[in-house]
Design a protein around this motif. Structure first.
Motif, PDB file in Angstrom:
ATOM      1  N   UNK A 255      75.949 -55.751  21.390  1.00  0.00           N
ATOM      2  CA  UNK A 255      76.858 -56.592  22.230  1.00  0.00           C
ATOM      3  C   UNK A 255      78.025 -57.122  21.480  1.00  0.00           C
ATOM      4  N   UNK A 256      77.600 -57.937  20.564  1.00  0.00           N
ATOM      5  CA  UNK A 256      78.358 -58.615  19.434  1.00  0.00           C
ATOM      6  C   UNK A 256      79.131 -57.534  18.653  1.00  0.00           C
ATOM      7  N   UNK A 257      78.622 -56.727  18.320  1.00  0.00           N
ATOM      8  CA  UNK A 257      79.379 -55.685  17.403  1.00  0.00           C
ATOM      9  C   UNK A 257      80.540 -55.102  18.496  1.00  0.00           C
ATOM     10  N   UNK A 258      80.073 -54.793  19.787  1.00  0.00           N
ATOM     11  CA  UNK A 258      81.258 -54.415  20.634  1.00  0.00           C
ATOM     12  C   UNK A 258      82.459 -55.556  20.624  1.00  0.00           C
ATOM     13  N   UNK A 259      81.865 -57.014  20.817  1.00  0.00           N
ATOM     14  CA  UNK A 259      82.979 -57.748  20.939  1.00  0.00           C
ATOM     15  C   UNK A 259      83.988 -57.965  19.836  1.00  0.00           C
ATOM     16  N   UNK A 260      83.347 -57.588  18.450  1.00  0.00           N
ATOM     17  CA  UNK A 260      83.980 -57.646  17.142  1.00  0.00           C
ATOM     18  C   UNK A 260      85.022 -56.494  17.184  1.00  0.00           C
ATOM     19  N   UNK A 261      84.476 -55.121  17.627  1.00  0.00           N
ATOM     20  CA  UNK A 261      85.566 -54.324  17.698  1.00  0.00           C
ATOM     21  C   UNK A 261      86.708 -54.426  18.561  1.00  0.00           C
ATOM     22  N   UNK A 262      86.400 -54.837  19.753  1.00  0.00           N
ATOM     23  CA  UNK A 262      87.334 -54.940  20.769  1.00  0.00           C
ATOM     24  C   UNK A 262      88.104 -56.211  20.835  1.00  0.00           C
ATOM     25  N   UNK A 263      87.624 -57.376  20.048  1.00  0.00           N
ATOM     26  CA  UNK A 263      88.329 -58.665  20.240  1.00  0.00           C
ATOM     27  C   UNK A 263      88.758 -59.449  18.776  1.00  0.00           C
ATOM     28  N   UNK A 264      87.615 -59.120  17.983  1.00  0.00           N
ATOM     29  CA  UNK A 264      87.759 -59.563  16.702  1.00  0.00           C
ATOM     30  C   UNK A 264      87.905 -58.821  15.467  1.00  0.00           C
ATOM     31  N   UNK A 265      88.524 -57.839  15.479  1.00  0.00           N
ATOM     32  CA  UNK A 265      88.502 -56.450  14.461  1.00  0.00           C
ATOM     33  C   UNK A 265      88.706 -57.109  13.192  1.00  0.00           C
ATOM     34  N   UNK A 266      89.221 -58.286  12.664  1.00  0.00           N
ATOM     35  CA  UNK A 266      89.304 -58.678  11.536  1.00  0.00           C
ATOM     36  C   UNK A 266      88.026 -59.290  10.956  1.00  0.00           C
ATOM     37  N   UNK A 267      87.104 -59.442  11.873  1.00  0.00           N
ATOM     38  CA  UNK A 267      85.793 -59.841  11.517  1.00  0.00           C
ATOM     39  C   UNK A 267      84.858 -58.863  10.898  1.00  0.00           C
ATOM     40  N   UNK A 268      85.256 -57.854  11.171  1.00  0.00           N
ATOM     41  CA  UNK A 268      84.417 -56.528  10.521  1.00  0.00           C
ATOM     42  C   UNK A 268      84.533 -56.311   9.103  1.00  0.00           C
ATOM     43  N   UNK A 269      83.704 -56.751   8.288  1.00  0.00           N
ATOM     44  CA  UNK A 269      83.604 -56.850   6.911  1.00  0.00           C
ATOM     45  C   UNK A 269      82.970 -55.819   6.029  1.00  0.00           C
ATOM     46  N   UNK A 270      82.484 -54.812   6.948  1.00  0.00           N
ATOM     47  CA  UNK A 270      81.633 -53.725   6.495  1.00  0.00           C
ATOM     48  C   UNK A 270      80.043 -54.277   6.280  1.00  0.00           C
ATOM     49  N   UNK A 271      79.553 -55.188   5.478  1.00  0.00           N
ATOM     50  CA  UNK A 271      78.060 -55.497   5.283  1.00  0.00           C
ATOM     51  C   UNK A 271      77.852 -56.570   6.533  1.00  0.00           C
ATOM     52  N   UNK A 272      76.500 -56.544   6.570  1.00  0.00           N
ATOM     53  CA  UNK A 272      75.989 -57.378   7.777  1.00  0.00           C
ATOM     54  C   UNK A 272      76.288 -58.913   7.411  1.00  0.00           C
ATOM     55  N   UNK A 273      76.092 -59.299   5.896  1.00  0.00           N
ATOM     56  CA  UNK A 273      75.976 -60.845   5.700  1.00  0.00           C
ATOM     57  C   UNK A 273      77.541 -61.256   5.887  1.00  0.00           C
ATOM     58  N   UNK A 274      78.573 -60.311   5.250  1.00  0.00           N
ATOM     59  CA  UNK A 274      79.981 -60.737   5.375  1.00  0.00           C
ATOM     60  C   UNK A 274      80.539 -60.692   6.896  1.00  0.00           C
ATOM     61  N   UNK A 275      80.184 -59.824   7.416  1.00  0.00           N
ATOM     62  CA  UNK A 275      80.697 -59.632   8.915  1.00  0.00           C
ATOM     63  C   UNK A 275      80.035 -60.891   9.798  1.00  0.00           C
ATOM     64  N   UNK A 276      78.968 -61.335   9.499  1.00  0.00           N
ATOM     65  CA  UNK A 276      78.222 -62.410  10.056  1.00  0.00           C
ATOM     66  C   UNK A 276      79.163 -63.618   9.640  1.00  0.00           C
ATOM     67  N   UNK A 277      79.188 -64.114   8.374  1.00  0.00           N
ATOM     68  CA  UNK A 277      80.086 -65.121   8.158  1.00  0.00           C
ATOM     69  C   UNK A 277      81.263 -65.174   8.826  1.00  0.00           C
ATOM     70  N   UNK A 278      82.134 -64.174   9.045  1.00  0.00           N
ATOM     71  CA  UNK A 278      83.470 -63.998   9.762  1.00  0.00           C
ATOM     72  C   UNK A 278      83.337 -64.277  11.272  1.00  0.00           C
ATOM     73  N   UNK A 279      82.341 -63.718  11.697  1.00  0.00           N
ATOM     74  CA  UNK A 279      82.291 -63.938  13.292  1.00  0.00           C
ATOM     75  C   UNK A 279      81.596 -65.195  13.587  1.00  0.00           C
ATOM     76  N   UNK A 280      80.868 -65.903  12.624  1.00  0.00           N
ATOM     77  CA  UNK A 280      80.192 -67.155  12.826  1.00  0.00           C
ATOM     78  C   UNK A 280      81.661 -68.049  12.941  1.00  0.00           C
ATOM     79  N   UNK A 281      82.442 -67.858  12.000  1.00  0.00           N
ATOM     80  CA  UNK A 281      83.724 -68.821  11.889  1.00  0.00           C
ATOM     81  C   UNK A 281      84.572 -68.700  13.157  1.00  0.00           C
TER      82      UNK A 281
END
Length: 304
Positions: A255-281
């Motif tokens: 569900x959070x990956x769906x939210x990233x794809x639909x609402x926060x596409x800039x947070x998708x950084x490829x890897x788990x750690x980098x995407x996690x840092x972006x969506x946390x911010x």
């Protein structure tokens, strides 16, 4: 049996028991009427919920049966001991939810999610049981995960009585470590069975314990938990958030990956750690895990 009530007017911010324990954070409570996880869009109910709590450092030295319901501005409880410190710990009644809301970014999706479930709080589950619960969570509906934990308690945990009623405690690491993979598979754990058995062995033998992550920097704590068999970054984040108090953790589930794809596409950084840092911010940093839980419950319940 002891009884009592916690006035919710004494709690900082609102509180909703049903949304808190039936939002996919915890699989260690059960509903007395048998309706746990029957519905998705849950909040505001007055049902009784019950669990058996192991000794918790700084909270209780003894195992306790706890039953609780919310009604008329109160949390009414029944227990084998004073349940106030236990409920305060498990349901995070010591969080200042108003301050957490004020720290949430101004964002339309987040505002809708928080408005849909006022008073939903994070849980603070016992670490070992939380770890096992989320090892079992891979590719499973929440009702199936919950059913697995009830089955583990029923088959392998101790029976604890209160007021003539029998309750089943979640198995200790030693009790689960003593089971065979075949016995765990009989409870429909499938490929997760050896993960649960080996993780229980690690804890029972003193090789590792989820508590060892406490006090570490967040990403180091996540790495520490991945030592356990069957625990990747997402499961580790769940344990950090729903047991060990790392409120910045954002498990990257479906569900959070769906939210990233639909609402926060800039947070998708490829890897788990980098995407996690972006969506946390994007979710507000220190309390990003609270935001994650509201968004998870909101999207999973089909509110959008």
């Amino acid at each position: 049996m002891e009884t009592g009530a916690i006035p919710l007017a004494d709690v900082d911010g609102e509180f909703d028991l049903q949304a808190t324990v039936e939002s996919g954070q915890s699989y260690l409570w059960d509903r007395a009427d048998g309706g746990m996880y029957d519905e998705l869009n849950v909040h505001g109910g007055e049902e009784w919920y019950e669990t058996v709590v192991p000794p918790l450092s700084g909270v209780t030295d003894e195992r306790a049966v706890v039953r609780v319901r919310q009604t008329d501005g109160l949390l009414e409880w029944e227990s084998t001991t004073d349940a106030v410190p236990i409920l305060t710990h498990l349901l995070r009644l010591d969080d200042d939810l108003d301050a957490i809301l004020e720290a949430t970014p101004d964002d339309p999706l987040l505002e809708r999610a928080y408005a849909a479930y006022p008073g939903m709080r994070l849980v603070r589950d016992p670490p070992f049981a939380c770890l096992v619960s989320f090892i079992c969570s891979a590719q499973m509906r929440v009702s199936r995960i919950h059913g697995m934990q009830l089955a583990l308690a029923r088959e392998f945990g101790d029976v604890v009585e209160m007021d003539g009623q029998a309750y089943h405690a979640f198995p200790t690491p030693e009790q689960l470590a003593a089971r065979t993979e075949a016995e765990l598979r009989e409870l429909k754990l499938g490929y997760r069975a050896p993960y649960v058995q080996r993780t229980a062995e690690m804890v029972a033998d003193g090789e590792a314990h989820p508590d060892e992550a406490l006090g570490m920097a967040y990403e180091d704590a996540r790495e520490s938990l991945t030592r356990f068999v069957g625990v990747g970054d997402k499961v580790a984040d769940c344990v950090l958030l729903f047991s060990l108090g790392y409120l910045e953790a954002v498990p990257l589930d479906t569900w959070i990956r769906t939210a990233i794809a639909d609402y926060y596409p800039d947070c998708e950084q490829g890897g788990y750690a980098t995407t996690s840092r972006a969506i946390r911010e994007a979710f507000g940093g220190d309390y990003a895990g609270y935001t994650q839980t509201y968004v998870f419950h909101y999207l999973r319940a089909g509110r959008e």
